[in-house]
Design an enzyme around this catalytic site. Structure first.
Site, mmCIF file in Angstrom:
data_model
loop_
_atom_site.group_PDB
_atom_site.id
_atom_site.type_symbol
_atom_site.label_atom_id
_atom_site.label_comp_id
_atom_site.label_asym_id
_atom_site.label_seq_id
_atom_site.Cartn_x
_atom_site.Cartn_y
_atom_site.Cartn_z
ATOM 1 N N GLU A 52 52.303 90.446 56.003
ATOM 2 C CA GLU A 52 51.731 91.566 55.245
ATOM 3 C C GLU A 52 51.900 91.407 53.734
ATOM 4 O OE1 GLU A 52 52.713 93.279 59.331
ATOM 5 O OE2 GLU A 52 53.759 92.006 57.859
ATOM 6 N N PHE A 114 59.116 104.831 67.015
ATOM 7 C CA PHE A 114 58.988 103.371 66.942
ATOM 8 C C PHE A 114 58.102 102.975 65.760
ATOM 9 C CE2 PHE A 114 56.668 99.479 68.317
ATOM 10 C CZ PHE A 114 57.740 98.601 68.269
ATOM 11 N N GLN A 115 58.579 102.051 64.962
ATOM 12 C CA GLN A 115 57.880 101.558 63.770
ATOM 13 C C GLN A 115 57.532 102.685 62.798
ATOM 14 O OE1 GLN A 115 54.651 98.878 65.030
ATOM 15 N NE2 GLN A 115 56.111 97.172 64.948
ATOM 16 N N LYS A 164 48.373 107.751 63.214
ATOM 17 C CA LYS A 164 47.509 107.190 64.259
ATOM 18 C C LYS A 164 46.580 108.243 64.849
ATOM 19 C CE LYS A 164 47.494 104.154 68.262
ATOM 20 N NZ LYS A 164 48.304 103.277 69.154
ATOM 21 N N MET A 483 63.945 77.248 37.062
ATOM 22 C CA MET A 483 64.294 78.163 35.975
ATOM 23 C C MET A 483 65.738 78.643 36.101
ATOM 24 S SD MET A 483 63.017 79.222 33.179
ATOM 25 C CE MET A 483 61.233 79.389 33.121
#
Length: 574
Positions: A52, A114-115, A164, A483
């Site tokens: 993602e 969940f999630q 959802k 760096m």
């Protein structure tokens, strides 16, 4: 009712209404209704990334390189948290994007489902605005607001969180053509009186300096800026985010300012008597210590769309709030009027100022030693510029390679240099190259990266294979976090704590395992031929692993907390 459609279908219709052509995303449970609606449409293409974070980075670069609003779609919970780095990256650089996130069903919010995560709360500090949609009837208007807010005023990412059940519920689809928001009214036109004062101050300057940033590019104001600089004959510097806004090939361009800017740009910034800042924010990497910067009195004009950026770090004398393009157009018109009244810049003083600047230029601060045995990273960038005729889209990761790309690849056009400026996010280079190529099919795209950065999103080589994306990856491999190693050498007694990359893959075989072309280049004599061969393969992604000199540092350098003119020009200054 027969004319009602689902929330998921509304999302898809809204994207089509906005003219969206590409959406970068990754599916999951909370967004499956939306993905089902995507399956049943043909208005835009969905690009399936492998993480993602890469979806948001790719959408970010899509926007940077095209002046379109980038769009990403991720699921709830870990989908959102994986996307946060991309959001913060875009937010720091003011990139217009709309991110659609799935959320658990409305009744489950706050129940540790969940999630589930608090998307609005988590992302609030790193987006321009965010929405949680609670009624499907509000969805279309919310999407319209998201695109409007993202692309107007000071741009930025806007997030729309969709539970959802909202994507499953039905409503009549109505998409407003125009939008007016009582609480959000960005100013475009600058104050004419302030612009008039700015013109008079510029014409009276003896040591003028034009300092420009990413705001010029975001406002598509490069034509106006080039006209202004050429007309006045003043020196111009572009920040890291502004490279290409004023053309590199002009003798009026004095290079990039700041921590790794040129000697002449930094000295001219510090010793100017009138400084006009256009779409720039006087950040710490540009001016260093504000007290040191203020030690030389000068008059400052500051043009910016965001009033909160003006006098934030440096007190200015003439603030002008407005869209950079609109303000520069009026500034040029007022210069016409002044010219008609025989008011012109002080030619004698300007000639003396250029004499001084050219003396500073003679320091040749970007020179470096060459070698027949070791590949110098700076020379690779210069060869890339030569092979691509300076006309490629260059994406970069973050580190020494980023600074060398900024210093040695001369940009004559805006939106060709795609990098993470404000947040300094490693791992962006490859997904940036994907986004750029989706937005600019057929263009030459090169990703300048390091062996540490490339491994942070290297899984996107699979996305490139799936969608036939063919950027050329130029890996400047010094086997160090370059760096970090440079800072450790300079500030930490050469104690190289955890900065050596001790277990690198065979990048040639790795690239080939993903179905791409891999090359390893170890001899300086082979650099030119390898680059020409790679860029000649128009239809293949070529991964070039250049084994470079481990000891090279980025010079000049202004150490953190030091003043703009307290530059280290090389190891001899340590």
């Amino acid at each position: 009712m027969n004319n009602e459609i689902t929330g998921a279908e509304i999302v898809v219709r809204c994207l089509a209404e906005e003219g969206v052509e590409h959406v970068f995303g990754y599916p999951g449970g909370a967004v499956l209704y939306i993905y089902d609606a995507i399956f049943n449409q043909d208005k835009f293409q969905h690009i399936l990334v492998r993480h993602e974070q890469a979806a948001v980075h790719a959408a970010d670069a899509y926007s940077r390189s095209s002046n379109k609003v980038g769009v990403a779609l991720v699921t709830s919970g870990p989908g959102v948290t994986n996307a946060v780095t991309g959001l913060a990256t875009a937010y720091m650089d003011s990139i217009p994007m709309v991110i659609i996130t799935g959320q658990v069903p409305s009744h489950a919010i706050g129940q540790d489902a969940f999630q589930e995560c608090d998307t609005v709360g988590i992302t609030r500090p790193c987006v321009k605005h965010n929405f949680l949609v609670k009624d499907v009837k509000d969805l279309a208007l919310t999407m319209k607001k998201a695109f409007y807010i993202a692309s107007t005023g000071r741009p930025g990412p806007v997030l729309v969180d969709i539970p959802k059940d909202i994507s499953m519920h039905k409503a009549v689809f109505e998409y407003p053509k125009e939008l007016e928001m009582r609480s959000y009214k960005p100013v475009d036109k600058g104050h004419s009186g302030q612009i008039r004062k700015a013109v008079q101050l510029l014409l009276s300057a003896e040591r003028p300096m034009i300092y420009t940033g990413g705001g010029v590019i975001l406002a598509n104001a490069a034509p106006e800026l080039n006209k202004l600089v050429d007309r006045l004959g003043f020196p111009c510097t572009n920040t890291l985010m502004g490279l290409g806004a004023y053309r590199f090939s002009s003798d009026k361009f004095v290079g990039m300012p700041g921590m790794h800017g040129t000697y002449e740009a930094n000295m001219a910034m510090q010793h100017s008597d009138v400084l006009i800042a256009i779409g720039a924010r006087f950040d710490d990497r540009v001016i260093g210590d504000p007290k040191h910067f203020a030690s030389h009195p000068r008059k400052i004009i500051h043009i910016d769309i965001d009033p909160s950026s003006i006098s934030k770090r440096v007190k200015v004398d003439i603030p002008i709030v407005g869209n950079v393009k609109d303000v520069l157009q009026e500034l040029l018109a007022q210069l016409d009027a002044a010219d008609a009244a025989s008011q012109k810049p002080n030619a004698a003083a300007l000639s003396h100022w250029w004499t001084q600047i050219n003396e500073w230029r003679e320091r040749d601060c970007l020179k470096y030693s060459t070698s027949r045995e070791l590949i110098k990273p700076q020379s690779v960038i210069q060869k890339v510029w030569e092979v691509t005729k300076g006309d490629a889209f260059i994406t970069s990761d973050v580190g020494q390679h980023q600074m060398w790309a900024a210093q040695y690849y001369g940009f004559d056009k805006p939106r060709r240099w795609i990098n993470s400026g404000g947040l300094g996010t490693m791992g962006v280079g490859l997904p940036y190259a994907m986004g750029v190529q989706m937005a600019n099919p057929g263009a030459t795209v090169a990703c300048i990266t390091g062996e540490a950065s490339i491994q942070m999103c290297i899984q996107e080589l699979a996305t490139c294979k799936q969608y036939h994306l063919t950027p050329k990856i130029i890996l400047l491999n010094n086997r160090f976090l370059g760096m970090v190693r440079q800072w450790q050498q300079i500030d930490y007694g050469s104690r190289y704590s955890e900065s050596y990359m001790d277990s690198l893959p065979d990048f040639t075989m790795l690239a080939e395992s993903y179905g791409h072309v891999g090359m390893k280049i170890e001899n300086p004599a082979d650099v030119d031929g390898a680059l020409r061969e790679a860029f000649g393969m128009k239809d293949r992604l070529v991964f070039m692993n250049f084994i470079t000199d481990q000891t090279e540092n980025v010079w000049p350098m202004v150490k953190a907390g030091k003043g703009l003119t307290e530059m280290l020009l090389g190891s001899e200054d340590l």
